[in-house]
Design a protein around this motif. Structure first.
Motif, short mmCIF file in Angstrom:
data_model
loop_
_atom_site.label_atom_id
_atom_site.label_comp_id
_atom_site.label_asym_id
_atom_site.label_seq_id
_atom_site.Cartn_x
_atom_site.Cartn_y
_atom_site.Cartn_z
N ILE A 1 0.94 9.50 7.06
CA ILE A 1 1.69 8.43 6.41
C ILE A 1 2.15 8.94 5.05
O ILE A 1 1.50 9.79 4.43
CB ILE A 1 0.81 7.15 6.29
CG1 ILE A 1 1.60 5.99 5.66
CG2 ILE A 1 -0.47 7.42 5.54
CD1 ILE A 1 0.88 4.65 5.74
N ALA A 2 3.29 8.43 4.61
CA ALA A 2 3.83 8.85 3.31
C ALA A 2 3.09 8.12 2.19
O ALA A 2 2.68 6.96 2.35
CB ALA A 2 5.32 8.56 3.23
N ILE A 3 2.94 8.79 1.07
CA ILE A 3 2.24 8.21 -0.08
C ILE A 3 2.94 6.94 -0.57
O ILE A 3 2.29 6.01 -1.06
CB ILE A 3 2.10 9.26 -1.21
CG1 ILE A 3 1.16 8.79 -2.33
CG2 ILE A 3 3.47 9.62 -1.79
CD1 ILE A 3 -0.29 8.91 -2.00
N ASP A 4 4.26 6.87 -0.37
CA ASP A 4 5.00 5.68 -0.80
C ASP A 4 4.47 4.42 -0.11
O ASP A 4 4.26 3.38 -0.74
CB ASP A 4 6.49 5.84 -0.45
CG ASP A 4 7.06 7.13 -0.98
OD1 ASP A 4 7.83 7.09 -1.94
OD2 ASP A 4 6.70 8.20 -0.42
N TYR A 5 4.26 4.52 1.22
CA TYR A 5 3.78 3.36 1.97
C TYR A 5 2.29 3.13 1.74
O TYR A 5 1.82 2.00 1.68
CB TYR A 5 4.02 3.55 3.47
CG TYR A 5 5.47 3.82 3.79
CD1 TYR A 5 6.48 2.97 3.32
CD2 TYR A 5 5.84 4.92 4.54
CE1 TYR A 5 7.81 3.22 3.59
CE2 TYR A 5 7.17 5.18 4.82
CZ TYR A 5 8.14 4.32 4.35
OH TYR A 5 9.46 4.57 4.62
N ALA A 6 1.53 4.24 1.64
CA ALA A 6 0.08 4.12 1.57
C ALA A 6 -0.39 3.65 0.20
O ALA A 6 -1.42 2.99 0.09
CB ALA A 6 -0.57 5.47 1.90
N VAL A 7 0.36 3.97 -0.84
CA VAL A 7 -0.12 3.65 -2.19
C VAL A 7 0.96 3.00 -3.06
O VAL A 7 0.79 1.90 -3.58
CB VAL A 7 -0.66 4.92 -2.90
CG1 VAL A 7 -1.00 4.62 -4.37
CG2 VAL A 7 -1.88 5.46 -2.17
N ALA A 8 2.11 3.67 -3.20
CA ALA A 8 3.04 3.27 -4.25
C ALA A 8 3.56 1.84 -4.06
O ALA A 8 3.55 1.03 -5.00
CB ALA A 8 4.21 4.26 -4.32
N GLU A 9 4.01 1.52 -2.84
CA GLU A 9 4.61 0.19 -2.64
C GLU A 9 3.58 -0.93 -2.77
O GLU A 9 3.82 -1.90 -3.48
CB GLU A 9 5.37 0.16 -1.31
CG GLU A 9 6.60 1.07 -1.40
CD GLU A 9 7.43 1.10 -0.13
OE1 GLU A 9 7.19 0.26 0.78
OE2 GLU A 9 8.33 1.95 -0.05
N PRO A 10 2.41 -0.83 -2.09
CA PRO A 10 1.42 -1.89 -2.30
C PRO A 10 0.93 -1.97 -3.74
O PRO A 10 0.70 -3.08 -4.26
CB PRO A 10 0.29 -1.52 -1.33
CG PRO A 10 0.59 -0.16 -0.79
CD PRO A 10 2.03 0.10 -1.01
#
Lengths: 384, 384
Positions: free
Chosen positions: A268-277
Motif C-alpha cells: 500500500i502507498a504511504i499516502d493511503y496508509a498514513v498521510a490522508e488519514p
C-alpha cells in the motif's frame, strides 16, 4: 544561505535538528525512462542532469548539511552494491534492504519502526532518491522549517513539503493548504486541509488559479512515533509486521524474522496508509517549497533538465556520445559509444543502450511505460 | 516464360547469345544506405529485398539463363572473399579485382579489353550488382532483344536497356528514343537520339508526358570491339592503359602491369567516355524494359521494396529483429539483435547496426549521403 546562517532559535534548533534522520527510499525502476532506467539500473542510479552525480548521490549530498551523517537508505537487495558505490559513507546500519518491493508504506514504515527502536524521539524526513531539486539551500531551508514544524506541539506534525505548481499538471497529486500555523522557525508552515488525487486538466487549472494548492512530491518530515501511531490505527497488520521486523532488526534474528514476515506484508502507498488519514485527523502540515523540483517522469523531463548546447537543437546526454545531427531537434541519450546520426527529424527522443533502443517523440514520452508493459507481456524481459 | 520458350530464330540466337558474357560491376558503396551499406559491406552484399539473396547474387541468378556461366565480375580487391562466398560458381578468370576505384569507364573498359583479348567477337552486357529487378523473365527477354540488337548490322550497336518511367524522377538521367530499328529478334529496339542528364522536376514531368523518354539505368549490351573503338576515339589514354593491362591479364605479368598502369588511369564515367559520344555517332540503340526496376537509392526504396506485414505500418528488415511498435510507421533495418521500440512516430527510418545508428525520415532519406560526408570530414571514418 548556509544552514549555519539560517534564522533559527538556538535552543529549538539543537533539539529538533539533532533528532533528524534522513530516510531515502530508493525503489522505483522509472519505467518511463526505459531503456536507460530498468530493473538492474533504476533511475536513481543514473546521472540524468549531466551534473556528474547520480540522482541518489545528489539526494544524499543535498540532505547532508541537515542529516550530518544520520541516514537510512531503503532499497532492494539487488542494488546494495551500486548504492554503496554511490554513497560509500553509508555503513551497514544505514541500509534497509528489501527482499522484494512492498510499496511505500512498508518501506517507509519499516524505516520509521527501526528508527523508533533506536531512538523514539527521532524525526524522520523521507525524500525519494530519484528527484531533481535546485537550489540546494532553498530546499534545505524548507526542510528545516518542516523539521521545526514536525517537532512542534505535543505530538508533533507530519509535515509535507509541497511544491509551488508551475503549470496545471495532471500527473501529480495536490495538497490543499489551510490556515497558517504559528511555529517558531517555520514561518511558512500551514495546516493541510486535504490531499487530492491527480486531477483532470480542467480541475488542475482551477487549482493553479486558486493559489491554494501545492504539488504533492511525496516529501515529508515527521516524528517516527506519530507516523507509527497513524500506521497502527489505519494498517494494524502492516504495523504489527513492521514492528516485529524492527524489533529483530539490530539483532542476530534480523534475517530470519524479515524473511518470515516481509513477504506477507500488504502493499500500500504511504499516502493511503498514513498521510490522508492523518490529514483528516488534523495531524498534517505543509511547508511550501520554492525550489525547482522535477521528478524526471519521462524523457521530456530529461530535455528540460539538460538544455541543448548553444546553437544546437539536440540535447545530448551520455559520456563520449558521438552524435551527428542535421536539421534535427530533440533528445539523445547515449549509453553506448555508437555513432548516432539524426537527419531531418524534429522533437525526437532517442535512447541508445547496448541491448535496447527507444525512438519516440517528446510528445509521446509518457507512453514509454506502455511499451515496457508490452515487452513484459511478450516475454522480452531480458531488456527490462 | 523461360528462355527456351522465347520466340527467337534459332540461327541468330545461337550466334549472338553464344557470344554473350555478362559483366557485373560491383563497385559503389551505396552511401545513401549508410550505416547498413559501407566501405566494408557495400550495398551489393546486402539482401535489401528480404528475398534471402544479396543483390549481387540475385543479379548473377537473373543473368545466368543468358550468360550460362560466362561472367566477369569487376569489384574491389577488398570484396574478393565476400563476392566469392556469394557466387561460388566464379573461378579466378571470372574476377577482375581493382586495387583502387577508378569509376565506371575504367572498370567496364577493362572488362571489355580483357574479353576482347579472349574473344574479339564477344558481346558484353554490363549490369550493376546493386539493382533490384523483377520479374526475371521480362528482364531476360529485354536483354535478349538487346543482345540481338548489339549483334545487328556491320559493327553492331551499343544497346542500353531503358526503364519505362513511373514518375518524374529527378534522380536519374533519361534516354530519348527515336526511330524504331528493324532488328530480327528485337521488335522493340529503337535508336537513341540522346542521353540527357538528371532533369529538374518541371523538365522531368515533360519527359514523362511525352512518352519519348526512358530512365537510364546504366545497363547496356554491346560488342566489346565497338565499345573499345569508341573508348579509343574519346579517351585514348584510358584506352591505351586498359589495352596494356588486358594484354598482360591472362599472363604472369598481370599483377606487375596492373600495379604500374591502373593507378594512373583517369576517373570518368562510362556515360561520358563511351555512351554519349557513341550516341552522337549514331551507334547507340535502346530496348525498353517493362520490368520493375529499383536502384535502391535510399532507405525510402527499402520501404517500397519490402512492404510491411499485414496490419503493421512499420517495415522491418533484418534477421531476428526484435521490433515493438505503437502508433508508428516507417522502416526499421536491424543489423543487431537489440530490442527496438518505436512509439508515436511517423514515417521514420531507423537503421541499427553494431557501431552506428541512423534515425531519419522517409522524406529525408536522400540526405544520408550528406551525413556520411560530414562524418568523413570530422574523422569518424571507423563507421564509414
Amino acid at each position: 544561505m548556509s544552514i549555519d546562517s539560517l534564522p533559527v532559535p538556538e535552543a529549538r534548533r539543537d533539539d529538533a535538528l539533532d533528532r533528524f534522520v534522513a530516510v531515502i527510499p530508493a525503489g522505483g525502476v522509472g519505467t518511463r525512462l526505459w531503456p536507460l532506467s530498468r530493473a538492474a539500473a533504476p533511475k536513481f542510479l543514473h546521472d540524468l542532469t549531466g551534473s556528474g552525480s547520480t540522482l541518489i548521490r545528489a539526494t544524499y549530498d543535498r540532505l547532508s548539511p541537515l542529516a550530518k551523517g544520520r541516514f537510512l537508505v531503503v532499497t532492494g537487495q539487488a542494488h546494495r552494491a551500486a548504492v554503496c558505490r554511490q554513497i560509500p559513507e553509508l555503513d551497514s546500519a544505514d541500509l534497509v534492504l528489501e527482499s522484494e518491493p512492498k510499496d511505500s508504506a512498508a518501506a517507509i514504515g519499516l524505516a520509521a519502526a527501526i528508527l523508533h527502536r533506536r531512538n523514539p524521539a527521532t524525526i524522520m524526513g523521507s525524500f525519494a532518491a530519484d528527484q531533481v531539486i535546485s537550489p540546494d539551500d532553498v530546499f534545505q531551508a524548507a526542510v528545516l522549517e518542516a523539521i521545526h514544524t514536525a517537532a512542534s506541539g505535543d505530538r508533533g506534525k507530519i509535515v509535507t513539503i509541497g511544491i509551488q505548481p508551475t503549470h496545471p499538471s495532471t500527473g501529480f497529486g495536490y495538497i490543499r493548504g489551510g490556515q497558517e500555523l504559528d511555529v517558531d522557525g517555520a514561518p511558512s508552515a500551514r495546516e493541510v486541509v486535504e490531499f487530492v488525487e491527480k486531477p483532470s486538466l480542467e480541475v488542475a487549472e482551477k487549482y493553479l488559479a486558486s493559489g491554494e494548492y501545492l504539488w504533492n512530491a511525496g516529501m515529508f518530515v515527521a516524528p517516527v512515533a506519530l507516523m507509527l501511531d497513524h500506521l497502527a490505527a489505519n494498517q494494524p497488520a502492516l504495523h504489527a509486521g513492521l514492528t516485529e521486523i524492527a524489533a529483530a532488526w539490530d539483532t542476530p534474528q534480523r534475517d530470519e524474522v524479515a524473511a518470515r514476515v516481509w513477504p506477507g506484508l500488504p502493499k500500500i502507498a504511504i499516502d493511503y496508509a498514513v498521510a490522508e488519514p492523518a490529514a483528516a485527523a488534523g495531524d498534517v502540515a505543509v511547508v511550501p517549497g520554492a525550489f525547482r523540483w522535477d521528478d524526471v517522469g519521462d524523457f521530456a523531463a530529461i530535455g528540460r533538465l539538460n538544455s541543448a548546447r548553444e546553437g544546437d537543437a539536440v540535447t545530448v546526454m551520455g559520456e563520449g556520445a558521438r552524435v551527428f545531427t542535421e536539421d534535427a531537434s530533440g533528445i539523445v541519450v547515449s549509453d553506448t559509444k555508437r555513432v548516432i546520426a539524426l537527419i531531418g527529424i524534429e522533437d525526437v527522443v532517442i535512447v541508445d543502450t547496448p541491448d535496447a533502443l527507444l525512438v519516440t517523440t517528446k510528445e509521446h514520452a509518457q507512453r514509454v511505460k506502455g511499451a515496457v508493459d508490452a515487452l513484459k507481456a511478450s516475454g522480452e524481459t531480458d531488456v527490462l
